[in-house]
Design a protein around this motif. Sequence first.
Motif, PDB file in Angstrom:
ATOM      1  N   THR A 237      34.317  58.710  53.605  1.00  0.00           N
ATOM      2  CA  THR A 237      33.446  58.271  52.330  1.00  0.00           C
ATOM      3  C   THR A 237      33.577  56.744  52.311  1.00  0.00           C
ATOM      4  N   PHE A 238      32.524  56.399  51.755  1.00  0.00           N
ATOM      5  CA  PHE A 238      32.456  54.973  51.371  1.00  0.00           C
ATOM      6  C   PHE A 238      33.383  54.706  50.265  1.00  0.00           C
ATOM      7  N   LYS A 239      34.231  53.679  50.397  1.00  0.00           N
ATOM      8  CA  LYS A 239      35.113  53.028  49.282  1.00  0.00           C
ATOM      9  C   LYS A 239      34.956  51.896  48.835  1.00  0.00           C
ATOM     10  N   ARG A 240      34.511  50.744  49.717  1.00  0.00           N
ATOM     11  CA  ARG A 240      34.187  49.351  48.994  1.00  0.00           C
ATOM     12  C   ARG A 240      33.345  48.730  50.021  1.00  0.00           C
ATOM     13  N   ARG A 241      32.435  47.661  49.565  1.00  0.00           N
ATOM     14  CA  ARG A 241      31.822  46.802  50.411  1.00  0.00           C
ATOM     15  C   ARG A 241      32.040  45.405  49.942  1.00  0.00           C
TER      16      ARG A 241
ATOM     17  N   VAL B 293      35.202  44.863  38.812  1.00  0.00           N
ATOM     18  CA  VAL B 293      34.194  45.478  38.108  1.00  0.00           C
ATOM     19  C   VAL B 293      33.577  46.618  38.815  1.00  0.00           C
ATOM     20  N   SER B 294      33.122  47.795  38.245  1.00  0.00           N
ATOM     21  CA  SER B 294      32.853  48.886  38.568  1.00  0.00           C
ATOM     22  C   SER B 294      31.518  48.897  38.211  1.00  0.00           C
ATOM     23  N   LEU B 295      30.613  49.430  39.128  1.00  0.00           N
ATOM     24  CA  LEU B 295      28.870  49.608  38.673  1.00  0.00           C
ATOM     25  C   LEU B 295      28.522  50.895  38.938  1.00  0.00           C
ATOM     26  N   ASP B 296      28.054  51.457  37.891  1.00  0.00           N
ATOM     27  CA  ASP B 296      27.141  52.770  38.169  1.00  0.00           C
ATOM     28  C   ASP B 296      25.417  52.674  38.449  1.00  0.00           C
TER      29      ASP B 296
ATOM     30  N   TYR C  32      30.971  51.778  42.153  1.00  0.00           N
ATOM     31  CA  TYR C  32      30.723  50.538  43.172  1.00  0.00           C
ATOM     32  C   TYR C  32      31.600  49.437  42.794  1.00  0.00           C
ATOM     33  N   TYR C  33      32.544  49.153  43.491  1.00  0.00           N
ATOM     34  CA  TYR C  33      33.495  47.859  43.012  1.00  0.00           C
ATOM     35  C   TYR C  33      32.970  46.621  43.757  1.00  0.00           C
ATOM     36  N   VAL C  34      33.246  45.736  42.943  1.00  0.00           N
ATOM     37  CA  VAL C  34      32.999  44.164  43.465  1.00  0.00           C
ATOM     38  C   VAL C  34      33.987  43.382  42.412  1.00  0.00           C
ATOM     39  N   GLY C  35      34.294  42.241  43.006  1.00  0.00           N
ATOM     40  CA  GLY C  35      35.376  41.421  42.422  1.00  0.00           C
ATOM     41  C   GLY C  35      34.370  40.298  41.850  1.00  0.00           C
ATOM     42  N   LEU C  36      34.499  40.025  40.698  1.00  0.00           N
ATOM     43  CA  LEU C  36      33.743  38.848  40.047  1.00  0.00           C
ATOM     44  C   LEU C  36      34.717  37.752  39.382  1.00  0.00           C
TER      45      LEU C  36
ATOM     46  N   GLU D 156      28.026  48.976  33.444  1.00  0.00           N
ATOM     47  CA  GLU D 156      29.055  48.026  34.023  1.00  0.00           C
ATOM     48  C   GLU D 156      30.283  48.487  33.648  1.00  0.00           C
ATOM     49  N   ASN D 157      31.192  48.236  34.410  1.00  0.00           N
ATOM     50  CA  ASN D 157      32.508  48.912  34.229  1.00  0.00           C
ATOM     51  C   ASN D 157      33.603  48.031  34.627  1.00  0.00           C
ATOM     52  N   CYS D 158      34.330  47.210  33.431  1.00  0.00           N
ATOM     53  CA  CYS D 158      35.266  46.087  33.798  1.00  0.00           C
ATOM     54  C   CYS D 158      36.656  46.313  33.762  1.00  0.00           C
ATOM     55  N   TYR D 159      37.394  46.152  34.753  1.00  0.00           N
ATOM     56  CA  TYR D 159      38.928  46.248  34.840  1.00  0.00           C
ATOM     57  C   TYR D 159      39.595  44.951  34.441  1.00  0.00           C
TER      58      TYR D 159
END
Length: 562
Positions: free
Chosen positions: A342-346, A474-477, A524-528, A555-558
Motif C-alpha cells: 500500500t501507498f505509504k509516502r511520496r 503534516v498529514s493531509l486528508d 498523506y504525509y509531507v514535511g513542511l 490539515e493535520n500537523c505533527y
Amino acid sequence: MEILESPGLDIFSDSETFVALQALAFVGLNNDLERTPAMGWNPYNAFLCSTTEEQYLTAASNLIDTGLKSLGYEYFNFDCGWQGTNRTASGTITWNETRIPSGIPALGQHVHGLGFKFGVYSDAGYYSCDFVNGQAHWIGSLGYELSDAKTFTSWGADYLKYDNCYSVSPTDFVDDYPPIRLEVIVFSFPSSNNADSSKSKPHYTAMRDALAGTGRPVAFSMCEWGVQDPARWAPAVGNSWRIANDIGPPPSWDNVFRIINQVVPITGFAGPGAWNDLDLLEVGNEGLSVAEQASHFAFWAAAKSPLLVSTDLTSPAESTLTILKNTRIIALNQDPLGTSITFKRRYTNDYDVWAGPLADGSTVAVLLNWQNSSRSLTFDLSDVGFESAEAIDLWTGDNLAAHGSLVLKLADGAEAPAPSFFYYPAAASSSVIAGGASTRVVNSTVTVVGYIGMGGTLTFTNVDGGTTGGTKLVSLDYINADYTFTNTACSNCRNAWVSVNGGEAVQVQMPISGQSWDIKFSGYYVGLSDFIPGANNTVEFSNPNNAWAPDMQFENCYCRNE
C-alpha cells in the motif's frame, strides 16, 4: 490539516466516516482459482492483434527453453485477432483459419500437452478490439455468453481474458467514461444484444455465470481498463480486473506512473482469488530502460498484479530473463497471504515508499526513484512504521538507478510509535478561503474546500508550530477524483503548492483518492518547513499552474522536527 503533538486525539468522529480510502470486507470470486495471482504469457505487447499459430507455438517452446515455465509462468494465453468474423449457422464462434490453420482445439491440446494451462480471449461487446477502427469485425461475445462459454471450455480453456471494446455499440470502439457507479447495485441482467451496454458490470456477470455453468474451472480475467471503478464491484465477479488503461504498446515510464497512481486507492480491495490487474508486463520490450523494467516488474509483483510476460522470447536479452526469473521478487507476488503493498509516502519528484505484510510475518518495502538520474537514497524506516528492522535487498547493489527501485524484505521490525495529530478542518471559521475557492458538502455530512487553484487559495490560520518551530510532519486528508485513461502532466494525480508563513511553496503531488468526488484519502504525509514556535502559523494551499489542487478536508500537523 493535522499537527502531531497530542497522542490522544481521535482521527474521525462518527459523522466523518463518509466513504474513505478503505476497502470493505474482502469477498473474492468463489471459484477456488487464482489463490495467488496468475503467471504466464500473453502475446499482445509483442504482436498486438496479429499473432499467428507459428508464433504461438514458438512462444510456448520458448517459455520452456528459457526456464520460465518451471518458475510458475503456467498460463499460455491468446489475445485479440484469433477470432473469425462470422458465427456458424448454429451461432458457434469461429476462428481465423488463416492465422490458426490447425484450429483452436488442436492448439489448445498442444499447449496442454506441454504442461501449460490454456487461456483464450474474447470481448464483452459486439466485436473485439482491433487496430482498424472496428473494420476487422472479429466476433465478440455480447449476447452469446452461454454459447461461447461452452465452446471455450470444450476447447479446454483454463482462463478467459474478457475485453471491453464495442461494448456500447457496434461502432463505438472504446467508451472510456461511462457512468461511474460506486455502490454495488442490482443491474438488469442482460440476455441479448439489447443489454444495457452503458454499464460494464452486467456484461461481466453474464460471462461469469456462463463459465460457472459449464462446470469447468476457468480463471476469469476482466479487461475493462478500470472504467466504472471496478475494484469496488469486481472482486465477486472476476479473478482479476484491469485497473487502468493499457501500459502499452509502446511502453513508457509515464504509463507506469499513471497506473501506479491509479492503484493507490484500491489496493485493499484485492486478495486471494481476486486481484487488481495493472496490465501485461513490458519487461523485454523497447521503451523502458532496464532499471525501469525492473521497477515495473517489482511493483507489479508486490502489488499482487498478475504477472503475464508479453514480449517476444525468441532471443531475449540477458537482462530480460534476469528480471523475469528473480525468484525473490516472484515470491512476493505468490506470497500466500495475498496482501498488496500500500501507498505509504511520496516525496514529490523524488521517490515513493510502498509497503505490505508477507505470510511469514515480515514486511516488504518498495521504494521507487522518480528522479532522472542514479542516486543514493536514505530510507526512513518510520515511513513503514518501524524504528529498526533486519533488511534483505531483493535486488542487488547500493546505488539506485534512474527510475530504479529498492525492494527490501524487513524482518524482526521494532514498531515505531504511531504519530498523532492536531486537526484543523479546512472549512473551519478560522480558515481563509479566497480567490474562487469554495466549500461543498460531501454525503450531507462533511464539508470540504474545493476549487483550490486557478487563483483560488485555502489558508489555515492559528496553526501550532509547537515549542521549536522548524520542519514538521503534516498529514493531509483530501479528495481527488481527477482520474484519466491517458497520460497528462500529472496523470491520475493533482498538485498542490503549500506555503508556511509566506515562505517558499512546496509542490505536493497527490494521487487520486478514487473515481468519485466523495472518496477521500486520509493521511498523506509531507514535511513542511518555516514553522515558528507557537500557534500563530499560517499554511496556504494553492496551485499557480492554471490547474486545480485536490479538495481539502483536514490539515493535520505533527509538532515535531521531521
